[in-house]
Structure formats: structure tokens, C-alpha cells
Enzyme design. Structure first.
Site, PDB file in Angstrom:
ATOM      1  N   THR A  14      -3.993   4.711  -1.274  1.00 44.98           N
ATOM      2  CA  THR A  14      -5.016   5.204  -0.347  1.00 44.98           C
ATOM      3  C   THR A  14      -5.770   6.402  -0.930  1.00 44.98           C
ATOM      4  O   THR A  14      -5.338   7.014  -1.910  1.00 44.98           O
ATOM      5  CB  THR A  14      -4.400   5.628   1.005  1.00 44.98           C
ATOM      6  OG1 THR A  14      -3.519   6.712   0.778  1.00 44.98           O
ATOM      7  CG2 THR A  14      -3.659   4.482   1.666  1.00 44.98           C
ATOM      8  N   ARG A  46     -15.491   3.427   4.943  1.00 43.03           N
ATOM      9  CA  ARG A  46     -16.294   4.571   5.354  1.00 43.03           C
ATOM     10  C   ARG A  46     -15.420   5.817   5.407  1.00 43.03           C
ATOM     11  O   ARG A  46     -15.793   6.880   4.963  1.00 43.03           O
ATOM     12  CB  ARG A  46     -16.897   4.320   6.753  1.00 43.03           C
ATOM     13  CG  ARG A  46     -17.809   5.443   7.204  1.00 43.03           C
ATOM     14  CD  ARG A  46     -18.033   5.432   8.702  1.00 43.03           C
ATOM     15  NE  ARG A  46     -16.818   5.795   9.436  1.00 43.03           N
ATOM     16  CZ  ARG A  46     -16.724   5.864  10.739  1.00 43.03           C
ATOM     17  NH1 ARG A  46     -17.769   5.556  11.485  1.00 43.03           N
ATOM     18  NH2 ARG A  46     -15.589   6.195  11.338  1.00 43.03           N
ATOM     19  N   GLY A  47     -14.194   5.678   5.991  1.00 42.37           N
ATOM     20  CA  GLY A  47     -13.324   6.828   6.225  1.00 42.37           C
ATOM     21  C   GLY A  47     -13.491   7.329   7.644  1.00 42.37           C
ATOM     22  O   GLY A  47     -14.446   6.962   8.344  1.00 42.37           O
ATOM     23  N   ASP A  48     -12.524   8.115   8.086  1.00 42.33           N
ATOM     24  CA  ASP A  48     -12.576   8.703   9.430  1.00 42.33           C
ATOM     25  C   ASP A  48     -13.375   9.997   9.402  1.00 42.33           C
ATOM     26  O   ASP A  48     -13.500  10.622   8.352  1.00 42.33           O
ATOM     27  CB  ASP A  48     -11.150   8.982   9.930  1.00 42.33           C
ATOM     28  CG  ASP A  48     -10.441   7.684  10.302  1.00 42.33           C
ATOM     29  OD1 ASP A  48     -11.094   6.808  10.908  1.00 42.33           O
ATOM     30  OD2 ASP A  48      -9.253   7.541   9.969  1.00 42.33           O
ATOM     31  N   HIS A  81      -8.168   2.759  -3.045  1.00 37.96           N
ATOM     32  CA  HIS A  81      -8.972   2.956  -1.831  1.00 37.96           C
ATOM     33  C   HIS A  81     -10.004   4.053  -2.111  1.00 37.96           C
ATOM     34  O   HIS A  81      -9.764   4.941  -2.931  1.00 37.96           O
ATOM     35  CB  HIS A  81      -8.089   3.373  -0.657  1.00 37.96           C
ATOM     36  CG  HIS A  81      -7.106   2.328  -0.239  1.00 37.96           C
ATOM     37  ND1 HIS A  81      -6.771   2.104   1.075  1.00 37.96           N
ATOM     38  CD2 HIS A  81      -6.376   1.448  -0.950  1.00 37.96           C
ATOM     39  CE1 HIS A  81      -5.876   1.131   1.148  1.00 37.96           C
ATOM     40  NE2 HIS A  81      -5.616   0.716  -0.073  1.00 37.96           N
ATOM     41  N   GLU A 134       0.839  -1.207   0.000  1.00 39.66           N
ATOM     42  CA  GLU A 134       0.000   0.000   0.000  1.00 39.66           C
ATOM     43  C   GLU A 134       0.873   1.256   0.000  1.00 39.66           C
ATOM     44  O   GLU A 134       1.832   1.353   0.755  1.00 39.66           O
ATOM     45  CB  GLU A 134      -0.879  -0.040   1.260  1.00 39.66           C
ATOM     46  CG  GLU A 134      -1.784   1.154   1.405  1.00 39.66           C
ATOM     47  CD  GLU A 134      -2.707   1.016   2.619  1.00 39.66           C
ATOM     48  OE1 GLU A 134      -3.341  -0.057   2.797  1.00 39.66           O
ATOM     49  OE2 GLU A 134      -2.791   1.975   3.398  1.00 39.66           O
ATOM     50  N   TYR A 180     -10.666  -5.304  11.726  1.00 40.58           N
ATOM     51  CA  TYR A 180      -9.932  -4.780  12.877  1.00 40.58           C
ATOM     52  C   TYR A 180      -9.705  -5.879  13.920  1.00 40.58           C
ATOM     53  O   TYR A 180     -10.578  -6.138  14.753  1.00 40.58           O
ATOM     54  CB  TYR A 180     -10.712  -3.600  13.493  1.00 40.58           C
ATOM     55  CG  TYR A 180     -10.915  -2.491  12.473  1.00 40.58           C
ATOM     56  CD1 TYR A 180     -10.005  -1.466  12.352  1.00 40.58           C
ATOM     57  CD2 TYR A 180     -11.994  -2.535  11.571  1.00 40.58           C
ATOM     58  CE1 TYR A 180     -10.155  -0.488  11.377  1.00 40.58           C
ATOM     59  CE2 TYR A 180     -12.164  -1.557  10.601  1.00 40.58           C
ATOM     60  CZ  TYR A 180     -11.232  -0.533  10.513  1.00 40.58           C
ATOM     61  OH  TYR A 180     -11.374   0.427   9.539  1.00 40.58           O
TER      62      TYR A 180
END
Ligand SMILES: Cc1cc2nc3c(=O)[nH]c(=O)nc-3n(C[C@H](O)[C@H](O)[C@H](O)COP(=O)(O)OP(=O)(O)OC[C@H]3O[C@@H](n4cnc5c(N)ncnc54)[C@H](O)[C@@H]3O)c2cc1C
Length: 286
Positions: free
Chosen positions: A48, A107-109, A77, A17, A148
Site C-alpha cells: 500500500t 485517488r486516496g482518502d 499502490h 497485500e 466497491y
């Protein structure tokens, strides 16, 4: 090649990545590192999507470079942050027109200044909705989703987080790529829990080689990752010696990856942080 084809064609796949640099000098430096990384023939490379959608075009451009200049399969991404459904669909069309066949659907932060994630009007709230949108828009994409091993920071507990992961898989995810971790037992427990929920797609551990102790401390604090005390004290003892930190970090990652490979993982996803030396040494050792 789509993700499902990647994982069905070989039992063990390395992926790498990168993130889009912010300057032309950064782009040039990354190209040099990419040359060295691509020489190891990773199964694919991913790029990303900047926080808040700040790299909409650059993510696509870098994926095109990965495919056209470095001859590797790319995965772009993509996050829900700051985009309406229509904008998300138009980005997917642009990715498709650029020849990209794999999307890491996130989703993203929450955007800077927001504590909790709130969907914008006409936007999406969770990654499973993005996976659904991608699947309903086009059958052509392979889709990666995030997992996670130590629980997503916002989830109240592991069981809830796993049920939410299952939604992404049921919506059409082809492979799970995990958050970075340093304790393999956390990953193995997570994999067992996924398996008992009937999740059978490839679960690929995400590994970040330690090259700079201070930086890794910041990153692990941000994502709530367990850091082994003995590794921390080894690194603390050489906190003024970057070369020694690099050596300890690479040796640790080689051993961590060997154990994971022996445990039958379908690949390793390296967070290369736009550098090549550590990943090269680890991949060569594997
Ligand atoms: C491999 C990897 C790559 C990444 N790449 C990027 C990147 O390129 N750009 C970027 O900005 N960020 C990236 N991230 C970070 C990611 O955006 C954050 O971790 C984000 O906070 C969560 O994204 P997600 O896709 O896991 O969200 P979700 O799967 O939507 O989960 C977010 C939280 O909501 C809960 N949840 C999920 N679905 C539901 C539901 N339907 N109902 C109720 N609760 C739900 C989950 O339990 C979790 O706590 C990456 C993370 C990983 C692991």
C-alpha cells in the site's frame, strides 16, 4: 509479469497485500511473515501507499524486496493525495527504474482534517485521471483499480459509483480489486452489475481474514461494510478469547473464499495486515 499476463496465464490467482511498517522492528517482523507467505507462491504481492503519500519511497522499496528477495511479482499502490502531476510522474519514473511493472491506481482518502477530497493545485481529483496519466506516461505498467461491492462511501448511489468505476476501466485499468466484504451476495450482485455495463476485466474480491473482532469492527465501520449478524454474535460470545476469534475468523474466510472460487472468481486478494498465519491456513485449505 504484468496484471493482464497474470490473469491470462492462470484461472485462479492468489494475491496478498501488505503495508510498509513504521519501524525497523516492524520491517523485520514483516520479513518473517513474508517468508511464510511467499512460500505459498502467490501470483503477486502488493504494497500500500501510506495515507497522504507518507510512504512514497517505502512502498517502492518494499516492492523491490517483494521482487528481489521473495521472488514474487509486485504491485505498488499509488494515490493522488498531496502530489502535483509532475510529482506523480516522477514517482512513476522511480517505480519504473525500480523494476515495478504493476500499479494499483487510487485517488486516496481525504488527508486528515479534511472532510471532502480536494485536489491540490496542479494535482488530480479522481482515480480515473491517475489511470489516464499512467497510461499516457508509459504503456509498460499493468494497472489495478478499486471497486466497491457495497458502494464507495462518498458515492450518492451504486449506479453513479459503477459509472465512475467504468471510467477507470475505460481509461486503461487491467483488473479491479474490491474493498473487503463479508457477504458474498454483495460481491456477486456487484459483479453482475459490472458485467451488464460491459466491464470485462477481472474482478478480484478483496478478503480480510478476521483475527481480532475489535479491530475488524473498527475497519468495517470505517468503510461501511455489512457484517453478518450471526458472525458478529459468534465473535461477541468469545470477545475475551483472541484464539477463539482467530479460529472463527479463519473458518469463515475459508468458507467465504470457497464459495467465491466456486462462483468463478479469477482470484482472491488477501488483506493480510502484515501477518501470515491466517492467510497461510486459508490458502492451504483452498
Ligand atoms: C483494493 C484497495 C486498495 C487500496 N489501497 C490504498 C492505499 O494503498 N492507500 C490509500 O491511501 N488508500 C487505499 N485504498 C482506499 C482508497 O484510496 C479510498 O477508498 C478512496 O476513498 C477512493 O479511492 P478510489 O481510487 O476508489 O477513488 P475514485 O475511483 O476516484 O472514487 C472516489 C469517489 O469519487 C467518485 N468518482 C470517481 N471518479 C469520478 C469522476 N470522474 N467524477 C465524479 N466522481 C467520481 C466515486 O464514485 C467515489 O465515490 C484502497 C482501496 C481498495 C479497495
Amino acid at each position: 509479469m504484468r496484471l493482464s499476463e497474470v490473469f491470462s496465464s492462470r484461472p485462479f490467482n492468489i494475491s496478498i497485500e501488505i503495508f510498509p511498517p513504521k519501524t525497523a522492528a516492524g520491517d523485520e517482523a514483516l520479513r518473517k511473515h513474508m517468508q511464510s507467505l511467499a512460500a505459498h507462491e502467490p501470483a503477486f504481492m502488493s504494497c500500500t501507499y501510506g495515507a497522504g503519500g507518507s510512504t512514497r519511497d517505502r512502498t517502492i522499496n518494499w516492492c523491490q524486496e517483494i521482487q528481489n528477495d521473495f521472488q514474487r511479482t509486485a504491485m505498488a499502490h499509488f494515490t493522488c493525495v498531496g502530489s502535483t502531476r509532475e510529482e506523480l510522474v516522477s514517482w512513476l519514473d522511480a517505480a519504473s527504474a525500480a523494476g515495478i511493472h504493476n500499479i494499483m491506481a487510487l485517488r486516496g482518502d481525504p488527508p486528515e482534517g479534511q472532510e471532502n477530497f480536494t485536489a491540490i493545485e496542479g494535482g488530480l481529483s479522481y482515480a480515473n485521471e491517475l489511470v489516464e496519466l499512467i497510461r499516457s506516461h508509459s504503456a509498460e505498467f499493468g494497472i489495478g483499480v478499486a471497486g466497491y461491492p457495497e458502494k464507495h462511501l462518498e458515492a450518492p448511489n451504486m449506479d453513479v459509483d459503477l459509472q465512475n468505476l467504468k471510467r477507470k476501466v475505460e481509461a486503461g485499468g487491467d483488473a479491479i480489486f474490491t474493498q473487503l466484504f463479508f457477504v458474498n451476495d454483495h460481491f456477486l450482485r456487484f459483479r453482475d452489475a459490472c458485467n451488464s455495463l460491459g466491464i470485462s476485466i477481472p474482478i478480484v474480491p478483496g478478503i480480510m481474514p478476521i483475527t481480532d473482532f475489535a479491530r475488524i469492527q473498527r475497519i468495517t465501520a470505517m468503510c461501511g461494510t455489512d457484517f453478518p449478524a450471526d458472525l458478529a454474535s459468534k465473535l461477541e460470545a468469545v470477545k475475551d478469547d483472541k484464539e477463539a476469534q482467530f479460529k472463527i475468523g479463519v473458518e469463515f474466510a475459508i468458507e467465504q473464499c470457497r464459495q467465491l472460487r466456486d462462483a468463478g472468481v479469477p482470484g482472491i486478494h488477501f488483506y493480510a495486515l502484515n501477518k501470515s498465519q491466517a492467510c497461510q491456513e486459508i490458502i492451504a485449505a483452498l
